[in-house]
Design a protein around this motif. Structure first.
Motif, mmCIF file in Angstrom:
data_model
loop_
_atom_site.group_PDB
_atom_site.id
_atom_site.type_symbol
_atom_site.label_atom_id
_atom_site.label_comp_id
_atom_site.label_asym_id
_atom_site.label_seq_id
_atom_site.Cartn_x
_atom_site.Cartn_y
_atom_site.Cartn_z
ATOM 1 N N SER A 87 6.363 56.925 -7.598
ATOM 2 C CA SER A 87 5.679 57.073 -6.315
ATOM 3 C C SER A 87 6.440 57.984 -5.352
ATOM 4 N N GLU A 88 7.649 58.375 -5.743
ATOM 5 C CA GLU A 88 8.456 59.252 -4.893
ATOM 6 C C GLU A 88 9.202 60.248 -5.766
ATOM 7 N N VAL A 89 9.338 61.482 -5.251
ATOM 8 C CA VAL A 89 10.068 62.531 -5.961
ATOM 9 C C VAL A 89 10.948 63.281 -4.978
ATOM 10 N N PHE A 90 11.917 63.978 -5.523
ATOM 11 C CA PHE A 90 12.696 64.952 -4.768
ATOM 12 C C PHE A 90 12.207 66.321 -5.219
ATOM 13 N N LEU A 91 12.095 67.257 -4.293
ATOM 14 C CA LEU A 91 11.672 68.614 -4.623
ATOM 15 C C LEU A 91 12.785 69.582 -4.257
ATOM 16 N N VAL A 92 12.971 70.573 -5.105
ATOM 17 C CA VAL A 92 13.923 71.646 -4.846
ATOM 18 C C VAL A 92 13.092 72.911 -4.675
ATOM 19 N N LEU A 93 13.236 73.548 -3.514
ATOM 20 C CA LEU A 93 12.455 74.735 -3.160
ATOM 21 C C LEU A 93 13.397 75.874 -2.786
ATOM 22 N N GLU A 94 12.955 77.082 -3.022
ATOM 23 C CA GLU A 94 13.704 78.232 -2.500
ATOM 24 C C GLU A 94 12.911 78.793 -1.334
ATOM 25 N N VAL A 95 13.528 78.765 -0.155
ATOM 26 C CA VAL A 95 12.890 79.256 1.060
ATOM 27 C C VAL A 95 13.806 80.298 1.688
ATOM 28 N N GLU A 96 13.306 81.517 1.784
ATOM 29 C CA GLU A 96 14.080 82.627 2.339
ATOM 30 C C GLU A 96 15.454 82.751 1.681
ATOM 31 N N ARG A 97 15.439 82.734 0.354
ATOM 32 C CA ARG A 97 16.643 82.898 -0.483
ATOM 33 C C ARG A 97 17.649 81.758 -0.342
ATOM 34 N N GLU A 98 17.217 80.639 0.175
ATOM 35 C CA GLU A 98 18.099 79.487 0.340
ATOM 36 C C GLU A 98 17.437 78.268 -0.312
ATOM 37 N N ARG A 103 12.549 65.122 0.145
ATOM 38 C CA ARG A 103 12.007 63.906 -0.455
ATOM 39 C C ARG A 103 10.502 63.938 -0.203
ATOM 40 N N ALA A 104 9.727 63.481 -1.176
ATOM 41 C CA ALA A 104 8.272 63.507 -1.027
ATOM 42 C C ALA A 104 7.650 62.263 -1.644
ATOM 43 N N GLU A 105 6.573 61.811 -1.023
ATOM 44 C CA GLU A 105 5.820 60.654 -1.497
ATOM 45 C C GLU A 105 4.589 61.155 -2.250
ATOM 46 N N VAL A 106 4.366 60.615 -3.443
ATOM 47 C CA VAL A 106 3.189 60.985 -4.230
ATOM 48 C C VAL A 106 1.993 60.254 -3.626
ATOM 49 N N ARG A 107 1.032 61.006 -3.088
ATOM 50 C CA ARG A 107 -0.115 60.413 -2.390
ATOM 51 C C ARG A 107 -1.317 60.218 -3.304
ATOM 52 N N HIS A 108 -1.566 61.175 -4.193
ATOM 53 C CA HIS A 108 -2.693 61.055 -5.119
ATOM 54 C C HIS A 108 -2.474 61.982 -6.306
ATOM 55 N N GLN A 109 -3.173 61.689 -7.401
ATOM 56 C CA GLN A 109 -3.124 62.521 -8.593
ATOM 57 C C GLN A 109 -4.523 62.611 -9.183
ATOM 58 N N GLY A 110 -4.827 63.743 -9.766
ATOM 59 C CA GLY A 110 -6.137 63.920 -10.377
ATOM 60 C C GLY A 110 -6.087 64.978 -11.460
ATOM 61 N N SER A 111 -7.027 64.906 -12.370
ATOM 62 C CA SER A 111 -7.101 65.846 -13.479
ATOM 63 C C SER A 111 -7.658 67.188 -13.010
ATOM 64 N N LEU A 112 -7.030 68.260 -13.487
ATOM 65 C CA LEU A 112 -7.546 69.608 -13.246
ATOM 66 C C LEU A 112 -8.353 70.090 -14.451
ATOM 67 N N GLY A 113 -8.246 69.390 -15.569
ATOM 68 C CA GLY A 113 -8.878 69.803 -16.818
ATOM 69 C C GLY A 113 -7.867 70.488 -17.722
ATOM 70 N N ALA A 114 -8.230 70.606 -18.985
ATOM 71 C CA ALA A 114 -7.391 71.275 -19.997
ATOM 72 C C ALA A 114 -6.007 70.649 -20.101
ATOM 73 N N GLY A 115 -5.903 69.345 -19.823
ATOM 74 C CA GLY A 115 -4.625 68.658 -19.928
ATOM 75 C C GLY A 115 -3.697 68.841 -18.744
ATOM 76 N N LEU A 116 -4.168 69.485 -17.691
ATOM 77 C CA LEU A 116 -3.347 69.689 -16.497
ATOM 78 C C LEU A 116 -3.726 68.681 -15.417
ATOM 79 N N TRP A 117 -2.739 68.348 -14.583
ATOM 80 C CA TRP A 117 -2.922 67.399 -13.486
ATOM 81 C C TRP A 117 -2.501 68.039 -12.186
ATOM 82 N N GLN A 118 -3.001 67.493 -11.112
ATOM 83 C CA GLN A 118 -2.585 67.903 -9.773
ATOM 84 C C GLN A 118 -2.077 66.659 -9.060
#
Length: 140
Positions: A87-98, A103-118
């Motif tokens: 229900s919770e993840v950490f995200l690593v992002l590159e923003v302006e070369r840094e 920390r992020a809370e998983v709010r919802h999940q759904g199928s995109l099709g072809a075995g992919l999820w969002q």
């Protein structure tokens, strides 16, 4: 002359197909169907590293890279090859070369099709690299 007509017909068929795809995924048409959203969302594909949170700590062994689909002022949607089982993840992002860690809370999940999820995640906290040193080696 017949060959030209055949190519033109094929091109028109392709254009109709692409127009259907565009119309089915247009933000302005979505707003007409569903009404305006609470926050502005921007189609944005950027690479992020997702690190599942286990007992409030990052599980680096389960970390994986993916891309975003949309970004808003409060969160983002992630494209996944399988559903998240946390229900919770950490995200690593590159923003302006840094590198940025959040920390992020998983709010919802759904199928995109072809075995992919969002997964829609709401970012809740910016993490300093010293808070979880195990995240620091993760780079995009």
């Amino acid at each position: 002359m017949l060959l030209f007509s055949k190519n033109k017909t094929r091109q028109l068929e392709v254009q109709r197909l692409l127009t259907k795809i565009i119309n089915a995924n247009s933000r302005s048409l979505d707003a007409l169907r569903e009404g305006p959203r609470g926050e502005l969302r921007v189609d944005l594909a950027m690479v992020v590293i997702v690190v599942p949170s286990i007992d409030d700590h990052p599980d680096r062994e389960q970390a994986f890279a993916t891309v975003t689909r949309e970004v808003s002022s409060v969160g983002m949607s992630l494209v996944l090859s399988e559903k998240l089982d946390v229900s919770e993840v950490f995200l690593v992002l590159e923003v302006e070369r840094e590198m940025k860690y959040v920390r992020a809370e998983v709010r919802h999940q759904g199928s995109l099709g072809a075995g992919l999820w969002q997964a829609g995640v709401q970012l809740t906290e910016i993490i300093t690299p010293g808070d979880y040193p195990e995240l620091k080696p993760l780079k995009i």
